[in-house]
Structure formats: C-alpha cells, structure tokens
Enzyme design. Structure first.
Site, PDB file in Angstrom:
ATOM      1  N   ALA A 160      -4.171   1.033  -5.726  1.00  0.00           N
ATOM      2  CA  ALA A 160      -3.116   1.791  -5.050  1.00  0.00           C
ATOM      3  C   ALA A 160      -2.338   0.850  -4.149  1.00  0.00           C
ATOM      4  O   ALA A 160      -2.822  -0.218  -3.777  1.00  0.00           O
ATOM      5  CB  ALA A 160      -3.721   2.910  -4.205  1.00  0.00           C
ATOM      6  N   GLY A 210       6.245   9.462  12.321  1.00  0.00           N
ATOM      7  CA  GLY A 210       5.383  10.503  11.731  1.00  0.00           C
ATOM      8  C   GLY A 210       3.901  10.204  11.862  1.00  0.00           C
ATOM      9  O   GLY A 210       3.107  10.603  11.011  1.00  0.00           O
ATOM     10  N   LYS A 235      -4.378  -4.157   8.411  1.00  0.00           N
ATOM     11  CA  LYS A 235      -4.951  -2.868   8.823  1.00  0.00           C
ATOM     12  C   LYS A 235      -5.591  -3.054  10.197  1.00  0.00           C
ATOM     13  O   LYS A 235      -5.976  -4.168  10.573  1.00  0.00           O
ATOM     14  CB  LYS A 235      -5.994  -2.407   7.797  1.00  0.00           C
ATOM     15  CG  LYS A 235      -5.469  -2.290   6.362  1.00  0.00           C
ATOM     16  CD  LYS A 235      -4.771  -0.967   6.108  1.00  0.00           C
ATOM     17  CE  LYS A 235      -4.135  -0.894   4.734  1.00  0.00           C
ATOM     18  NZ  LYS A 235      -5.000  -0.554   3.642  1.00  0.00           N
ATOM     19  N   LEU A 236      -5.736  -1.944  10.931  1.00  0.00           N
ATOM     20  CA  LEU A 236      -6.054  -2.027  12.363  1.00  0.00           C
ATOM     21  C   LEU A 236      -7.207  -2.992  12.701  1.00  0.00           C
ATOM     22  O   LEU A 236      -7.023  -3.921  13.496  1.00  0.00           O
ATOM     23  CB  LEU A 236      -6.373  -0.626  12.926  1.00  0.00           C
ATOM     24  CG  LEU A 236      -6.652  -0.630  14.428  1.00  0.00           C
ATOM     25  CD1 LEU A 236      -5.379  -0.819  15.236  1.00  0.00           C
ATOM     26  CD2 LEU A 236      -7.355   0.656  14.862  1.00  0.00           C
ATOM     27  N   TYR A 273       2.991   7.218   1.757  1.00  0.00           N
ATOM     28  CA  TYR A 273       1.671   6.863   1.223  1.00  0.00           C
ATOM     29  C   TYR A 273       0.847   8.114   0.938  1.00  0.00           C
ATOM     30  O   TYR A 273       0.375   8.332  -0.182  1.00  0.00           O
ATOM     31  CB  TYR A 273       0.924   5.947   2.209  1.00  0.00           C
ATOM     32  CG  TYR A 273      -0.560   5.837   1.904  1.00  0.00           C
ATOM     33  CD1 TYR A 273      -1.008   5.241   0.724  1.00  0.00           C
ATOM     34  CD2 TYR A 273      -1.528   6.354   2.789  1.00  0.00           C
ATOM     35  CE1 TYR A 273      -2.372   5.152   0.426  1.00  0.00           C
ATOM     36  CE2 TYR A 273      -2.890   6.275   2.499  1.00  0.00           C
ATOM     37  CZ  TYR A 273      -3.300   5.668   1.317  1.00  0.00           C
ATOM     38  OH  TYR A 273      -4.648   5.599   1.018  1.00  0.00           O
ATOM     39  N   LYS A 333      -0.468   9.781  -2.643  1.00  0.00           N
ATOM     40  CA  LYS A 333      -1.885  10.012  -2.960  1.00  0.00           C
ATOM     41  C   LYS A 333      -2.109  11.507  -3.250  1.00  0.00           C
ATOM     42  O   LYS A 333      -2.858  11.866  -4.157  1.00  0.00           O
ATOM     43  CB  LYS A 333      -2.784   9.555  -1.803  1.00  0.00           C
ATOM     44  CG  LYS A 333      -2.832   8.064  -1.570  1.00  0.00           C
ATOM     45  CD  LYS A 333      -3.384   7.249  -2.722  1.00  0.00           C
ATOM     46  CE  LYS A 333      -4.864   7.431  -2.940  1.00  0.00           C
ATOM     47  NZ  LYS A 333      -5.389   6.480  -3.965  1.00  0.00           N
ATOM     48  N   THR A 364      -7.759   9.794  -0.233  1.00  0.00           N
ATOM     49  CA  THR A 364      -7.816   9.621   1.218  1.00  0.00           C
ATOM     50  C   THR A 364      -7.791  10.970   1.940  1.00  0.00           C
ATOM     51  O   THR A 364      -7.260  11.958   1.402  1.00  0.00           O
ATOM     52  CB  THR A 364      -6.604   8.776   1.671  1.00  0.00           C
ATOM     53  OG1 THR A 364      -6.455   8.880   3.084  1.00  0.00           O
ATOM     54  CG2 THR A 364      -5.299   9.263   1.044  1.00  0.00           C
ATOM     55  N   ASP A 365      -8.315  10.983   3.160  1.00  0.00           N
ATOM     56  CA  ASP A 365      -8.226  12.207   3.977  1.00  0.00           C
ATOM     57  C   ASP A 365      -6.787  12.441   4.467  1.00  0.00           C
ATOM     58  O   ASP A 365      -6.466  13.529   4.951  1.00  0.00           O
ATOM     59  CB  ASP A 365      -9.199  12.153   5.171  1.00  0.00           C
ATOM     60  CG  ASP A 365      -8.943  10.988   6.127  1.00  0.00           C
ATOM     61  OD1 ASP A 365      -8.094  10.118   5.823  1.00  0.00           O
ATOM     62  OD2 ASP A 365      -9.598  10.948   7.197  1.00  0.00           O
ATOM     63  N   GLU A 366      -5.928  11.417   4.320  1.00  0.00           N
ATOM     64  CA  GLU A 366      -4.562  11.561   4.843  1.00  0.00           C
ATOM     65  C   GLU A 366      -3.758  12.617   4.088  1.00  0.00           C
ATOM     66  O   GLU A 366      -2.740  13.091   4.578  1.00  0.00           O
ATOM     67  CB  GLU A 366      -3.834  10.206   4.819  1.00  0.00           C
ATOM     68  CG  GLU A 366      -4.560   9.187   5.680  1.00  0.00           C
ATOM     69  CD  GLU A 366      -3.817   7.887   5.872  1.00  0.00           C
ATOM     70  OE1 GLU A 366      -2.581   7.893   5.884  1.00  0.00           O
ATOM     71  OE2 GLU A 366      -4.494   6.856   6.012  1.00  0.00           O
TER      72      GLU A 366
HETATM   73  N1  LIG Z   1      -8.647   1.560   3.199  1.00  0.00           N
HETATM   74  C1  LIG Z   1      -8.987   2.782   3.580  1.00  0.00           C
HETATM   75  O1  LIG Z   1      -9.339   3.008   4.744  1.00  0.00           O
HETATM   76  C2  LIG Z   1      -8.992   3.911   2.587  1.00  0.00           C
HETATM   77  C3  LIG Z   1      -9.477   5.166   2.978  1.00  0.00           C
HETATM   78  C4  LIG Z   1      -9.529   6.199   2.031  1.00  0.00           C
HETATM   79  C5  LIG Z   1      -9.080   5.981   0.749  1.00  0.00           C
HETATM   80  N2  LIG Z   1      -8.578   4.767   0.402  1.00  0.00           N
HETATM   81  C6  LIG Z   1      -8.148   4.573  -0.997  1.00  0.00           C
HETATM   82  O2  LIG Z   1      -9.030   3.600  -1.561  1.00  0.00           O
HETATM   83  C7  LIG Z   1      -8.351   2.834  -2.545  1.00  0.00           C
HETATM   84  C8  LIG Z   1      -8.506   1.363  -2.244  1.00  0.00           C
HETATM   85  O3  LIG Z   1      -7.980   1.090  -0.943  1.00  0.00           O
HETATM   86  P1  LIG Z   1      -8.032  -0.380  -0.338  1.00  0.00           P
HETATM   87  O4  LIG Z   1      -7.972  -0.251   1.120  1.00  0.00           O
HETATM   88  O5  LIG Z   1      -9.108  -1.150  -0.990  1.00  0.00           O
HETATM   89  O6  LIG Z   1      -6.624  -0.935  -0.864  1.00  0.00           O
HETATM   90  P2  LIG Z   1      -6.103  -2.423  -0.968  1.00  0.00           P
HETATM   91  O7  LIG Z   1      -4.650  -2.353  -0.680  1.00  0.00           O
HETATM   92  O8  LIG Z   1      -6.953  -3.352  -0.189  1.00  0.00           O
HETATM   93  O9  LIG Z   1      -6.324  -2.796  -2.508  1.00  0.00           O
HETATM   94  C9  LIG Z   1      -5.561  -2.225  -3.533  1.00  0.00           C
HETATM   95  C10 LIG Z   1      -5.823  -3.013  -4.811  1.00  0.00           C
HETATM   96  O10 LIG Z   1      -5.050  -2.402  -5.855  1.00  0.00           O
HETATM   97  C11 LIG Z   1      -4.353  -3.424  -6.543  1.00  0.00           C
HETATM   98  N3  LIG Z   1      -3.098  -2.849  -7.057  1.00  0.00           N
HETATM   99  C12 LIG Z   1      -2.038  -2.409  -6.345  1.00  0.00           C
HETATM  100  N4  LIG Z   1      -1.065  -1.985  -7.158  1.00  0.00           N
HETATM  101  C13 LIG Z   1      -1.533  -2.146  -8.423  1.00  0.00           C
HETATM  102  C14 LIG Z   1      -0.998  -1.872  -9.706  1.00  0.00           C
HETATM  103  N5  LIG Z   1       0.239  -1.358  -9.876  1.00  0.00           N
HETATM  104  N6  LIG Z   1      -1.756  -2.152 -10.793  1.00  0.00           N
HETATM  105  C15 LIG Z   1      -2.993  -2.678 -10.660  1.00  0.00           C
HETATM  106  N7  LIG Z   1      -3.548  -2.966  -9.469  1.00  0.00           N
HETATM  107  C16 LIG Z   1      -2.824  -2.698  -8.364  1.00  0.00           C
HETATM  108  C17 LIG Z   1      -4.095  -4.517  -5.525  1.00  0.00           C
HETATM  109  O11 LIG Z   1      -3.851  -5.775  -6.143  1.00  0.00           O
HETATM  110  C18 LIG Z   1      -5.391  -4.479  -4.730  1.00  0.00           C
HETATM  111  O12 LIG Z   1      -6.360  -5.302  -5.327  1.00  0.00           O
HETATM  112  C19 LIG Z   1      -6.895   3.323  -2.526  1.00  0.00           C
HETATM  113  O13 LIG Z   1      -6.748   4.245  -3.587  1.00  0.00           O
HETATM  114  C20 LIG Z   1      -6.751   4.002  -1.171  1.00  0.00           C
HETATM  115  O14 LIG Z   1      -5.784   5.025  -1.236  1.00  0.00           O
HETATM  116  C21 LIG Z   1      -8.523   3.723   1.284  1.00  0.00           C
END
Ligand SMILES: NC(=O)c1ccc[n+]([C@@H]2O[C@H](COP(=O)([O-])OP(=O)(O)OC[C@H]3O[C@@H](n4cnc5c(N)ncnc54)[C@H](O)[C@@H]3O)[C@@H](O)[C@H]2O)c1
Length: 352
Positions: free
Chosen positions: A86, A291, A197-198, A158, A162, A133-135
C-alpha cells in the site's frame, strides 16, 4: 486449522511486510513469494538473511500491473495471499493522493481479480487476507472504541483509499465467494519502519539532535502495537480466522503523541548518558495536519475470544527493542533518508 504450500505476500519489503516475512519464514516451511514494487518505502536489503533460501522468491512487480500480477500468480500458484502492499503515509496522501488511489484501490482490485481467476475451479482451503487500518473508522472523542461493526468514516485520502479497498474485498466475498479475511490494525511500531512515521522519525532526529516536529497540541491519541504482535495476529487469522470475517487488532495502549515523544526523549537520554530532559529542548510544535484525527482506540475482543490471540509484548519492552534497533542500524536509516538506497536500487534492480 488451514495449512498452505505457497504464501504470496505483497509489500514484503515494507515495514510490516518485512517483519511478517521473517516471522512466517521462521514459523513454517511454506514457500514464500514476495511481490513488491520497491517504492521509496520498500527496501529489499531488509530480507538479505533469507534472499538466497530455496523457499523464498522475490519479484519486483507493481500490483496495479494486471498482466504481471496474473503471470506471477500462474507461475507460483499461491494458496494464500497476504496483502500488505500500500501507499501508507497519511501526509503523503494529503500532498499527492493519486498513488494512494492507484495502489490501494486499483492494486487491491487487480490482486482480487488474479486470485479469483487462479482459484476459479477450486477455492477450498485458499485464502486472500487483506491488511487494513483502524483509520477507516474515522476519529473518536475521549471515549469509545472502534469495533468490527463500527461504520466506516475515513477522513484522509489514505484512509478513504483503504476503506474503499476493504469494501471491494468484502464485495468479492459476497459476490464471487472468494475466500477472504480482513484485519484492521492500530498504529504499529518496531524495526524497519521508514523514518517519516512518528516513532522512527523522532528516534532518528533525536540521534541526530534535530528538531522534533509535533503536530498541533500533541494531544492526538494513537493505540500503539508492536509489529510482531500485529504479525502474530495475522498469522492466527490466516490459519484459523473465519472466512468472510473482519478482525480488529490493537495494542490496547493509548498514548498521546506528545507523551510518546517525551518517552522517546527520556529513553534515548538514558541510553546516551544524557540528562533526562536533554533532548526535550528539540520538541517543536508545528501547524496541525489537515483533518488530523483526534483519537483512535481499538476493541480487539473478537480476535481474542475467537482465535485466542493475545499480544505478547508490553510497551516498555517493545519500545526498547525498537529504539535499540534504530541505534544499531544507523546505516539503514542513513541509506533510506539520504536517497543512497534508492540510487542503489535503480542501479541493481531497474531491469529486474
Ligand atoms: N504502519 C502502520 O502503523 C499500519 C497500521 C495498520 C495497517 N497498516 C497497513 O499495513 C500495510 C503495510 O504498511 P507498512 O507500514 O508496512 O507500509 P510501508 O509503506 O512501510 O510499505 C509498503 C510496501 O508496499 C510496497 N508498495 C507500495 N506500492 C506498491 C505497488 N503499487 N505495488 C507493489 N508494491 C507496492 C512498497 O514498496 C513497500 O514495500 C498497509 O496496507 C497499511 O495500510 C499499517
């Protein structure tokens, strides 16, 4: 309990996906296929430990590219898909929403179509697990929690993208009987998180003694979960979750942003032999995010009751593990922050 031969993970070079691949690779004998476009957030070096193992395969693929996605599905014939890929950073979605619409909505749709096509004759024992995500639930005031039944109310591009992908995944279950599960998780922290990220931003800025920008009054509340606890919940869902169901995953650990920054300042001061308040002078309150959701808090009773999931880490231990990881991996942080890593990727992976 379901068992798989081949698990295809999308976004396995990102923060949570990297940790998930390491986790599932250690816990099982499954063949693991990692497909990732290697955007700015994806780092192939994260998985250097397993890159030469014979049951791990990496393919650089954009999940919006239906032709490539279909050929990868045909090549490996996965019986489980765990979809992390994502665009994930809220601020970036405010400045440029298009990539979020493409990857999070069209990319998810493309994967669902590929799975539907691959499993069209027999989908028994197969599973498409969608990470969300919870968002998607919007923002809470001082009280209340997000339940699986809470109406969606996304506020940023975002979270809207999602939310949209969650609805499409559910539609594929109801319309085509595609075996799906969904999880909605709260804010993660841990090793390999991109330092915008934070938590990793603050840790890396503290190490470099740079300003610590805190949005608005710093009183926004997030429910923080250690990435390994998120991943062991996903592991439980793919093996034992009921098809068609959504599971909330949370850390039951609400902390305001300003409290989190103060905790990080104090913990790093202790580790660096400085006065307790030494780094707090770096804190700078900046204009609030447009927002900006005030509070997120997850109720995760369902996954606890149905699947017996329980988080393994308390915050104090897990935040220490996280800080120590960043202290021990300054080169990783430098590489991704400075753009050196992207240059290396283009040299080594542009034609792969
Ligand atoms: N980080 C959080 O706190 C959190 C919380 C809840 C849910 N999520 C969800 O978990 C998942 C992973 O989050 P994260 O923090 O590891 O994200 P991240 O941004 O660290 O990693 C995303 C990965 O997806 C790959 N990617 C992006 N666009 C792509 C595409 N078009 N095709 C193929 N690969 C692609 C990127 O190269 C990267 O490796 C996401 O779906 C996010 O919505 C994240």
């Amino acid at each position: 309990m379901r068992k798989f031969d081949t698990v295809l993970v999308t976004g396995g070079c990102g923060f949570i996906g990297t940790n998930f691949i390491k986790y599932i690779f250690d816990k099982t004998n499954y063949k693991i296929i990692n497909i990732d476009a290697l955007t700015y957030a994806g780092n192939i070096k994260n998985l250097i430990d397993i890159e030469n193992k014979d049951r791990y395969f990496f393919e650089r693929v954009n999940i919006c590219d239906a032709k490539k996605v279909n050929s990868i599905f045909e090549k490996y014939k996965p019986d489980c898909i765990v979809h992390f890929a994502a665009e994930s950073h809220v601020d970036r979605s405010i400045f440029g929403p298009k990539n979020f619409i493409d990857t999070n909505i069209i990319g998810t749709f493309t994967l669902l179509e590929a799975a539907r096509n691959l499993w069209k004759d027999n989908s028994d024992g197969k599973l498409f697990h969608h990470i969300s995500t919870d968002e998607v639930y919007g923002s809470l005031s001082d009280t209340g929690y997000f339940y699986e039944t809470t109406a969606y109310d996304p506020r940023s591009p975002y979270s809207a993208s999602k939310a949209s992908s969650d609805h499409i995944v559910k539609a594929y279950y109801h319309t085509y009987n595609l075996p799906v599960t969904i999880s909605n998780c709260s804010n993660n922290y841990g090793p390999y998180q991109f330092p915008e990220k934070l938590i990793p931003l603050m840790i890396s800025n503290i190490i470099e003694e740079k300003d610590l920008p805190v949005y608005g009054d710093g009183k926004n509340i997030r429910d923080w979960i250690f990435v390994e606890d998120h991943n062991n919940a996903v592991f439980d869902i793919i093996h034992n979750g009921r098809v068609g169901e959504t599971y909330n995953i949370g850390g039951e650990n609400e902390i305001t942003n300003i409290d989190m920054v103060n905790i990080l300042c104090e913990k790093l001061a202790y580790k660096m032999n400085k006065d307790k308040d030494y780094y707090k002078k770096l804190i700078k309150f900046v204009k609030d995010r447009a927002g900006h959701d005030r509070r997120y808090a997850i109720n995760c009773d369902k996954i606890k009751k149905e699947l017996g999931w329980q988080r393994q880490y308390d915050f104090n231990t897990a935040i220490d593990i996280t800080i120590d990881w960043y202290l021990n991996n300054k080169e990783w942080v430098y590489d991704v922050k400075s753009g050196e890593y992207q240059k290396w990727i283009e040299l080594n992976y542009s034609s792969k």
